[in-house]
Design an enzyme around this catalytic site. Structure first.
Site, PDB file in Angstrom:
ATOM      1  N   GLU A  22     -49.973 -34.035  32.325  1.00 38.01           N
ATOM      2  CA  GLU A  22     -50.458 -32.996  31.113  1.00 38.01           C
ATOM      3  C   GLU A  22     -51.633 -31.845  32.151  1.00 38.01           C
ATOM      4  OE1 GLU A  22     -53.095 -32.609  27.091  1.00 38.01           O
ATOM      5  OE2 GLU A  22     -52.053 -34.996  28.200  1.00 38.01           O
ATOM      6  N   ASP A  23     -52.600 -32.253  33.049  1.00 35.95           N
ATOM      7  CA  ASP A  23     -54.285 -31.764  33.257  1.00 35.95           C
ATOM      8  C   ASP A  23     -53.420 -31.198  34.606  1.00 35.95           C
ATOM      9  OD1 ASP A  23     -54.602 -31.963  30.974  1.00 35.95           O
ATOM     10  OD2 ASP A  23     -55.670 -33.339  30.926  1.00 35.95           O
ATOM     11  N   HIS A  29     -52.257 -41.454  33.187  1.00 32.97           N
ATOM     12  CA  HIS A  29     -51.281 -40.921  31.846  1.00 32.97           C
ATOM     13  C   HIS A  29     -51.837 -39.305  31.544  1.00 32.97           C
ATOM     14  CE1 HIS A  29     -55.682 -42.254  30.532  1.00 32.97           C
ATOM     15  NE2 HIS A  29     -55.238 -41.270  29.246  1.00 32.97           N
ATOM     16  N   ASP A  46     -72.530 -62.935   1.535  1.00 30.21           N
ATOM     17  CA  ASP A  46     -72.919 -64.594   1.107  1.00 30.21           C
ATOM     18  C   ASP A  46     -71.076 -65.329   0.802  1.00 30.21           C
ATOM     19  OD1 ASP A  46     -73.933 -66.993  -0.354  1.00 30.21           O
ATOM     20  OD2 ASP A  46     -73.388 -66.522  -2.017  1.00 30.21           O
ATOM     21  N   ASP A  89     -56.053 -45.844  25.226  1.00 29.49           N
ATOM     22  CA  ASP A  89     -56.808 -44.233  25.996  1.00 29.49           C
ATOM     23  C   ASP A  89     -58.050 -44.113  24.624  1.00 29.49           C
ATOM     24  OD1 ASP A  89     -57.377 -41.641  27.200  1.00 29.49           O
ATOM     25  OD2 ASP A  89     -56.245 -41.540  25.735  1.00 29.49           O
ATOM     26  N   HIS A 125     -62.075 -42.198  34.029  1.00 29.20           N
ATOM     27  CA  HIS A 125     -61.586 -42.207  32.317  1.00 29.20           C
ATOM     28  C   HIS A 125     -60.308 -42.972  32.577  1.00 29.20           C
ATOM     29  CE1 HIS A 125     -59.475 -41.447  28.385  1.00 29.20           C
ATOM     30  NE2 HIS A 125     -59.354 -41.167  28.964  1.00 29.20           N
TER      31      HIS A 125
END
Length: 727
Positions: free
Chosen positions: A95-96, A91, A278, A158, A67
């Site tokens: 955080e993770d 990024h 149209d 992201d 990702h």
């Protein structure tokens, strides 16, 4: 086991394997504009990120590192610099994963660490609900954006990759994320001029939110009838021939509508699918600004232009830096032809927006700087407004108002151009010029004619704001401003004015209470006053006075503590001199916040009134014949003497109870009678109703008791009215 799809081969590879996965190779191809040293830094970032995310998977089952690398690829396709690409790969690490900000800074520099930190969400902070968490996360991201615009570019990329892979999420999560994308992220991309990213975010959001509608519209777009395809080819050939005959080097492309653009146009304009489709659309890309205007003459010669449909966004660019000429031609089949004409640089900026700044080589950045400087100005205004908002949710709502870019372009008296949202008023213009101009605005001159501040403005108008030092905002202003900057500034100023009123009222109340003790505030020794403030944790005297006015402290108790010498007996200071005058507070109608009017009895000018000191509300004014007075008499220390000033301005709410014959048209007759007495109706409710009689309660606005009597007389004259009284 080898995957059947070669595109998925080696997705689980790690740097230790020595093999470079396909997704990393795809990123390196997209970032081929970087030099060898920068590409090596990119490879190193992947190694660090893959090691940090090892063992983590996405809901689709792929290794998580795919990702952030895909996010970096989206940015590489926009031509972003290596620091942004590295920050994109990392990024989610702070955080993770166990990787810290300090470690990121040590390996890749402080700039990369700042970018990663700016994107990091606030998962470690506890919030009341998901909406508040999202709003606070957005506020933090905005502040990081103000330091470096690349933060929002990473966040948008992201979100784009998350939307591309949203199928693995639950239906509820897909809906929530799609709504957030359409309401926040797609408009931000548009506000930053990134039209390619905006279009894809909108279309993916539409597909997730309304899959059936998206599928139907997409199928109909693809299956265009042969007649339309032939007409498109004929128009394109004629325009290309005319441009070539004039010697204009150009690129001519047909513009294909997206399902989202078709859907929104059908809803906004109430058109059918055939009516929306149209319309033929073309874009002409030429070499210079002069060529743009030359090409405009050529297409107008090929097909007649429709009156009033020409827009010059080159001379007056949009707020996000977008520049182009827009015209609508009358086509050979009676169908409109929408044509956009722009230079190559304008086309790059129209598609990439602020990201185009980093795509330019050194020394060729003027065109990119325009979009970037406009975006930076917009973000600076948002940062200014967020300082004055009370909550993240309120701030996010204000930002949403600013994100929808139907704009009007206005001129200051000096000829400068300001862009404001559609339906903006003269007061919005005043705050766009400067907050102080808005706060002291009295009226406006629109095209040299006097106009009220609530006047809605149209593109091309010249606006001048007339100010007065004594002028201050009123709560009514919030009803007609549309920009977040104006709304935030008005609320902030009203709070300040309320505080000033509270300090003034608190000063009066404390002085009166001290007078009962035979002293005054200016006679209290400074040491005793400072000791009292420190003991009760007040930073300043003004804070204490405001607290007294709001009913959070009783003035008599504060006066007792201040008037009593430290070594005196408790009773000594309680004896009040006889005949202390009870000066009344005079109500003018301009009170803000600290004096309010009770809803139980709704006092209006000329009523006999009293004030009751209520905790958290300040002085609440009641009529002397209010049914609650008996209860208030039990606390005489909370009574505040009040009266009406000789001149009272403004409208006051009051209710009237009307008994009428129950037949069709009665309500309209009563409403007309109230309106003829020049009174506004706030609300209407039925209290009782049977086959012959109805009892109504009208909430109306009046200036005083005489005005109310006039309204009652007007209603009584109606034959259908059996009884009317204040109620």
């Amino acid at each position: 086991m080898t995957p059947a799809d070669p595109a998925l081969a080696r997705t689980d590879a790690t740097p230790d394997d020595g093999a470079v996965p396909d997704y990393v190779q795809a990123l390196e191809r997209a970032a081929s504009y970087l030099n060898a040293e920068q590409r090596a830094m990119l490879r190193r970032a992947w190694a660090v990120g893959a090691a940090a995310h090892v063992g983590q998977s996405r809901k689709s089952g792929e290794p998580y590192i795919t990702h952030p690398v895909a996010v970096a690829q989206v940015l590489a396709e926009q031509g972003l610099d290596v620091e942004t690409l590295v920050a994109a790969i990392l990024h989610d690490t702070i955080e993770d994963t166990p990787l810290t900000r300090a470690e990121v800074a040590a390996q890749f520099g402080e700039t990369v660490a700042e970018l990663v930190d700016g994107v990091t969400k606030l998962d470690k902070v506890r919030f009341a609900n998901r909406q508040e968490a999202a709003a606070e996360s957005f506020r933090k991201m905005l502040l990081a954006m103000s330091r470096d615009l690349r933060v929002i570019l990473i966040k948008l990329a992201d979100r784009l990759h998350n939307m591309r892979t949203l199928g693995a999420q639950s239906p509820e999560a897909r809906r929530r994320i799609a709504i957030e994308t359409l309401e926040i992220y797609a408009p931000i991309a548009q506000r930053l001029g990134m039209n390619l990213m905006k279009a894809e975010l909108q279309d993916l959001g539409f597909r997730m939110l309304h899959p059936w509608r998206h599928a139907v519209i997409e199928k109909r777009i693809r299956s265009q009838p042969l007649v339309r395809r032939e007409a498109l080819a004929q128009i394109e050939a004629r325009l290309a021939q005319r441009l070539a005959m004039e010697g204009l080097e150009h690129r001519l492309v047909g513009r294909v509508k997206t399902p989202w653009s078709v859907y929104t146009k059908m809803r906004a304009e109430g058109r059918s699918f055939d009516q929306v489709m149209d319309v033929f659309g073309f874009r002409v890309v030429v070499g210079s600004v002069a060529d743009c205007y030359h090409a405009l003459g050529v297409v107008h010669a090929a097909y007649k232009p429709l009156d009033g449909r020409f827009r010059d966004f080159i001379a007056i660019p949009k707020a996000n830096g977008y520049q182009s000429l827009h015209t609508v031609l009358f086509g050979p089949y009676g169908s409109p032809i929408e044509v956009q004409i722009r230079t190559r640089e304008m086309d790059l900026i129209a598609e990439r927006g602020v990201a185009a700044h980093w795509a330019y080589k050194a020394g060729e950045q003027d065109a990119g700087n325009s979009a970037q400087s406009r975006a930076a100005t917009w973000i600076a205004n948002l940062v200014e407004s967020q300082r004055g908002t009370g909550s993240s949710l309120e701030f996010l709502e204000n930002v949403k108002v600013d994100l929808f870019p139907d704009e009007v372009y206005l001129f200051t008296p000096k000829g400068d151009i300001l862009a404001l949202p559609r339906n903006a008023t003269a007061l919005d213009f005043a705050y766009a010029v400067h907050t102080d101009v808005g706060n002291h605005a009295v009226t406006a001159r629109v095209d040299k004619r006097l106009a009220p501040l609530r006047t809605k403005l149209a593109s091309g108008q010249s606006v001048e704001i007339i100010t007065a030092k004594s002028a201050v905002p009123s709560t009514q202003w919030l009803e007609f401003v549309v920009t977040s900057k104006a709304r935030t500034a008005i609320r902030q100023q009203l709070k300040q004015l309320e505080h000033e009123d509270a300090v003034q009222l608190g000063h009066y109340m404390l002085d009166r209470a001290l007078g009962a003790q035979g002293t005054a505030l200016d006679r209290i020794p400074m040491e005793r006053l400072d000791a009292f403030l420190a003991e009760n944790r007040y930073s300043r005297l003004e804070a204490l006075l405001a607290d007294i006015a709001l009913g959070n402290r009783m003035p008599s108790q504060v006066a007792l503590a201040l008037a009593q010498p430290p070594d005196a007996a408790p009773e000594a200071a309680q004896a009040a001199p006889a005949g202390v005058p009870q000066e009344r507070i005079l109500i003018t109608g301009g009170e803000r916040g600290v004096i309010s009017f009770a809803q139980c009895c709704q006092p209006i000018p000329r009523d006999d009134i009293m004030g009751y000191h209520t905790a958290g509300k300040g002085v609440v004014v009641h009529r002397l014949d209010c049914p609650n007075i008996a209860e208030y008499r039990k606390s005489p220390e909370r009574w505040v003497p009040v009266d009406w000033a000789r001149e009272v301005a403004g409208n006051f709410n009051v209710s009237i109870r009307i008994e009428v014959e129950n037949r069709p048209g009665v309500l309209a007759q009563v409403a007309a009678a109230v309106a003829q007495a020049e009174s506004n109706i706030d609300k209407v409710e039925y209290l009782e109703r049977d086959s012959s009689i109805a009892v109504l309660r009208f909430g109306i606005e009046v200036t005083d008791e005489r005005h109310l009597a006039e309204v009652l007389r007007g209603v009584r004259r109606l034959r259908v009215v059996q009884d009317v009284q204040r109620g």
